[in-house]
Design an enzyme around this catalytic site. Sequence first.
Site, PDB file in Angstrom:
ATOM      1  CG  ASP A  30      -6.117  27.194  26.236  1.00 11.94           C
ATOM      2  OD1 ASP A  30      -5.421  27.458  26.806  1.00 11.94           O
ATOM      3  OD2 ASP A  30      -6.517  27.077  25.311  1.00 11.94           O
ATOM      4  CG  ASP A  43      -8.331  35.886  30.282  1.00  9.92           C
ATOM      5  OD1 ASP A  43      -7.175  36.080  28.906  1.00  9.92           O
ATOM      6  OD2 ASP A  43      -8.032  34.951  30.839  1.00  9.92           O
TER       7      ASP A  43
END
Length: 253
Positions: free
Chosen positions: A11, A130
């Site tokens: 990330d 997600d």
Amino acid sequence: MITKRIIPCLDVEGGRVVKGVNFVNLKDVGDPVEIAEFYNKEGADELVFLDINATNEKRKTMIEVIKKTAEKVSIPFTVGGGIRTIEDIREVLKAGADKVSINSAAIKNTELISEAANKFGSQCIVVAVDAISRKDDSGWNVVINGGRIDTNIDLIQWVKKVEKLGAGEILLTSKDADGTKNGYDINMTKAVAQAVNIPVIASGGCGKLEDFKQVFSETNVDAALAASIFHYRELSIKEVKEYLMNNGISARV
């Protein structure tokens, strides 16, 4: 037997690798190119870079990260975050990424999936999904904007649609499990892997060797993604692969 892939996730925020819990409380982990190079040597099958708070300024930073990474690693890598247009996809692929991951933009403009697949080939279009469990436990909803917005779109219906539109792969993350190290969301992951015929990458919640074994044994996913346990050297990729092989699960060595 199909070999299973082990994929570290980086990330990236402002040119640095960060990690949090449930998509928040981010901590600096290090330089993305150095970390990518380390995982390449460690035996990772692929890498995923997610530009988690992408803005136009950070997109420039990420392009530089992609170019430098492409020079240093020999394994395929996927880049996602802030990709909204065909031009964004072209720019990321041109910089050296092998695949592009689209998430919120795919929800807002479903034609982007089919257009991208037609232009660049399904094999390099990953749709990141997600999801959170509904409060009544009747299934899962897709969330966007770093998990902050519940779209009220049913997860299973969405992944089926994504496949029909031409996506080559699904990167599935459980927001409920993300960063908790309590294991992958097996029920959700199993349901998605059963619903589609394209490869599914399980993401969110990996905390120990047994979690890798469980997700591969109990679901039909093609790959498992993890971040914290690799970033903080709690496990090495070699350890994970040896453990899987010793437990009858074929991994790439």
